[in-house]
Scaffold this motif. Structure first.
Motif, PDB file in Angstrom:
ATOM      1  N   MET A 466       7.217  50.396   5.955  1.00 35.37           N
ATOM      2  CA  MET A 466       7.942  49.620   6.964  1.00 35.37           C
ATOM      3  C   MET A 466       8.614  48.414   6.318  1.00 35.37           C
ATOM      4  O   MET A 466       8.145  47.906   5.301  1.00 35.37           O
ATOM      5  N   SER A 467       9.680  47.960   6.939  1.00 33.55           N
ATOM      6  CA  SER A 467      10.348  46.745   6.484  1.00 33.55           C
ATOM      7  C   SER A 467       9.513  45.537   6.883  1.00 33.55           C
ATOM      8  O   SER A 467       8.589  45.629   7.703  1.00 33.55           O
ATOM      9  N   CYS A 468       9.840  44.380   6.321  1.00 33.80           N
ATOM     10  CA  CYS A 468       9.119  43.158   6.678  1.00 33.80           C
ATOM     11  C   CYS A 468       9.265  42.853   8.171  1.00 33.80           C
ATOM     12  O   CYS A 468       8.305  42.404   8.817  1.00 33.80           O
ATOM     13  N   ALA A 469      10.442  43.094   8.728  1.00 32.80           N
ATOM     14  CA  ALA A 469      10.644  42.851  10.154  1.00 32.80           C
ATOM     15  C   ALA A 469       9.745  43.765  10.984  1.00 32.80           C
ATOM     16  O   ALA A 469       9.148  43.335  11.990  1.00 32.80           O
ATOM     17  N   GLU A 470       9.633  45.012  10.596  1.00 32.78           N
ATOM     18  CA  GLU A 470       8.771  45.945  11.317  1.00 32.78           C
ATOM     19  C   GLU A 470       7.302  45.564  11.170  1.00 32.78           C
ATOM     20  O   GLU A 470       6.517  45.698  12.120  1.00 32.78           O
ATOM     21  N   ILE A 471       6.914  45.091   9.991  1.00 31.11           N
ATOM     22  CA  ILE A 471       5.525  44.667   9.784  1.00 31.11           C
ATOM     23  C   ILE A 471       5.202  43.479  10.679  1.00 31.11           C
ATOM     24  O   ILE A 471       4.117  43.415  11.289  1.00 31.11           O
ATOM     25  N   ARG A 472       6.114  42.531  10.787  1.00 32.81           N
ATOM     26  CA  ARG A 472       5.880  41.376  11.673  1.00 32.81           C
ATOM     27  C   ARG A 472       5.694  41.827  13.112  1.00 32.81           C
ATOM     28  O   ARG A 472       4.810  41.342  13.828  1.00 32.81           O
ATOM     29  N   GLU A 473       6.508  42.783  13.548  1.00 36.81           N
ATOM     30  CA  GLU A 473       6.384  43.281  14.919  1.00 36.81           C
ATOM     31  C   GLU A 473       5.087  44.069  15.093  1.00 36.81           C
ATOM     32  O   GLU A 473       4.428  43.986  16.142  1.00 36.81           O
ATOM     33  N   ALA A 474       4.686  44.827  14.074  1.00 40.61           N
ATOM     34  CA  ALA A 474       3.442  45.601  14.151  1.00 40.61           C
ATOM     35  C   ALA A 474       2.234  44.685  14.300  1.00 40.61           C
ATOM     36  O   ALA A 474       1.326  44.962  15.096  1.00 40.61           O
TER      37      ALA A 474
END
Length: 487
Positions: A466-474
């Motif tokens: 996952m991208s960093c943005a996706e990790i933050r949302e996860a």
């Protein structure tokens, strides 16, 4: 003869197993065989069929071509595709009782006891999946790989490849291992395999008889445990701590094979200490045991230079070294390698030949080119930087949104971390995993990797896919799921 038009009132249901074109092929074939599509029925154009079923035209075209090749359809120029006359009667409405089926082999019985669990462990279709071993997406890798594949397809010998693997790839691997992992080997010692899982399977075939003892780190790879068990081995779990496998607890009755991940214990976070490494090699020398060293992500180290592999200390040639390209490149490549002791080389080559003759030559040639011009190591260096950034993002997000609910172990290497729950029991953790999946978040328990259940529930948390943005949302969604369940 123009038969009846396509399927008046005919209902086609895809079974959800495998590629869409294969599902459509099975559905049409079943309709033909049971008489719902009688001989000479004209089928619709592929575009019309695809539209009616919500599929792509290429999917419908592939299904028609397959059915035509098998003799179920015939094409009439200018008229379309028709059901061919079949040499079999429709399936009778009353099926005679089946004859008693002979019981499967012991191998298959053991296989089915574990494989459903193994296959079912992965989540598919989730928006945010903290799954270990998801591919690391690197800009430029796909484009570069496609060019190398095209070049290799044009210039690679189309005859059967060597069982041992292409010489250029084996030479490139030897050079890489000497510089990056401290392993000095000859290309004659290297065998190209279809990933680490085949390396484990070949090791079991070559080295084990039913009832032989295998010592595994506990916890360990679920698939390696299953492979050894299916081959009839007696499995002995050996505890791990912050220094890796506790070698003082290796079985007194000698193990024929010992499987370890010394450079980054999986799925934990420890690094096998030098005294433990020397102790393990001494055990193998004393008892005539073999060691499978799975160096699955030893080069993916963020802080400092990667440590030398266990094989680099092996003066007695008891270590079978296993490496893979799944982590640095992508899992779908299905290429790995083994560095085997000279005494076992011919045995492993025979087992590899019997298993699948050889690994695909075109992919080997493309990979050899990537290694030869330095691109592989450039992608490796870029990947390490990306992984560290994603790991730091994950840790920040978990500390912000999950807080002290998770005790985190974050090794300075690899593609995953481990989190142990504070204040949650196994039932609560299971509820959380199920609820998170319903919200589109994949959480993955640690328990399946243990022979003896851990004392508290935990999670194996992957971050490469996952991208960093996706990790933050996860991580934000993770915290929301905890609050929604009142945990």
């Amino acid at each position: 003869m123009n038969g009846p038009p396509w399927g008046r009132g005919l209902f086609l249901e895809l079974d959800g197993r495998g590629p869409r074109h294969a599902q459509l092929t099975r559905a049409l074939k079943e309709a033909i065989r049971n008489g719902r599509l009688p001989a000479h029925t004209r089928l619709p154009p592929t575009r019309e069929l695809a539209l009616s079923l919500g599929l792509s035209r290429s999917t419908a075209l592939a299904a028609y071509e397959q059915l035509q090749a098998e003799g179920f359809l015939e094409s009439r120029q200018g008229s379309g595709s028709f059901v061919a006359p079949q040499q079999m009667a429709p399936v009778p409405s009353k099926v005679p009782p089946a004859r008693e089926v002979a019981p499967p082999s012991r191998y298959v019985t053991r296989l089915r006891e574990g494989i459903d669990r193994a296959v079912g462990r992965r989540h598919y279709g989730l928006r945010y999946n903290l799954q270990y071993a998801e591919p690391l997406v690197q800009p430029g890798l796909a484009e570069r790989w496609s060019k190398e594949i095209a070049h290799a397809a044009a210039y690679t010998d189309t005859d059967y490849p060597r069982t041992q693997g292409l010489p250029a790839l084996r030479e490139g691997i030897c050079d890489y291992l000497a510089r990056r992992r401290g392993v000095v080997a000859s290309p004659d010692d290297v065998i190209i395999v279809n990933g680490a899982q085949q390396a484990y399977s070949l090791s079991a075939r070559v080295l084990l008889d039913e009832g032989d003892r295998v010592a595994l780190e506990d916890p360990h790879y679920f698939s390696s445990y299953q492979i050894m068990r299916v081959h009839g081995a007696e499995i002995v779990g050996v505890r791990t701590d912050e220094d890796g496998m506790v070698c003082d607890e290796l079985p007194a009755e000698p193990a024929r094979l010992v499987c370890v991940t010394p450079s980054h214990q999986f799925p934990g976070a420890s690094l096998m200490s030098l005294p433990r490494r020397l102790q393990l090699i001494a055990y193998a020398e004393k008892h005539g045991s073999w060691i499978v060293e799975d160096d699955y992500d030893g080069e993916l180290r963020f802080d400092g230079h990667p440590l030398a592999a266990l094989r680099a200390l092996d003066a007695a040639s008891r270590v079978i070294y296993v490496g893979t390209f799944s982590k640095v490149l992508f899992p779908s490549l299905r290429l790995g390698y083994m560095v085997v002791p000279p005494a076992l080389r011919d045995d492993f080559l025979a087992a590899k030949w019997l298993s699948d003759m050889a690994s695909p030559a075109i992919e080997q040639a493309a990979l050899a080119a990537l290694i030869a011009d330095g691109s592989f190591e450039r992608f490796l260096r870029t990947g390490i930087k990306d992984l560290k950034l994603r790991r730091d993002t994950l840790l920040d997000g978990l500390r912000t949104h999950v807080g002290d609910r998770l005790e985190l172990y974050d090794p300075p290497a690899g593609m995953h971390i481990v989190g142990w729950f504070r204040g949650l029991d196994e039932a609560q953790a299971t509820r959380l995993v199920d609820h998170a999946a319903s919200r589109g978040l994949g959480l993955h328990p640690m328990a399946p990797f243990y022979l003896d259940p851990p004392s508290r529930p935990g999670l194996l948390i992957g971050y490469a896919g996952m991208s960093c943005a996706e990790i933050r949302e996860a991580t934000r969604l993770f915290g929301s799921c905890l609050r929604e369940l009142g945990l």
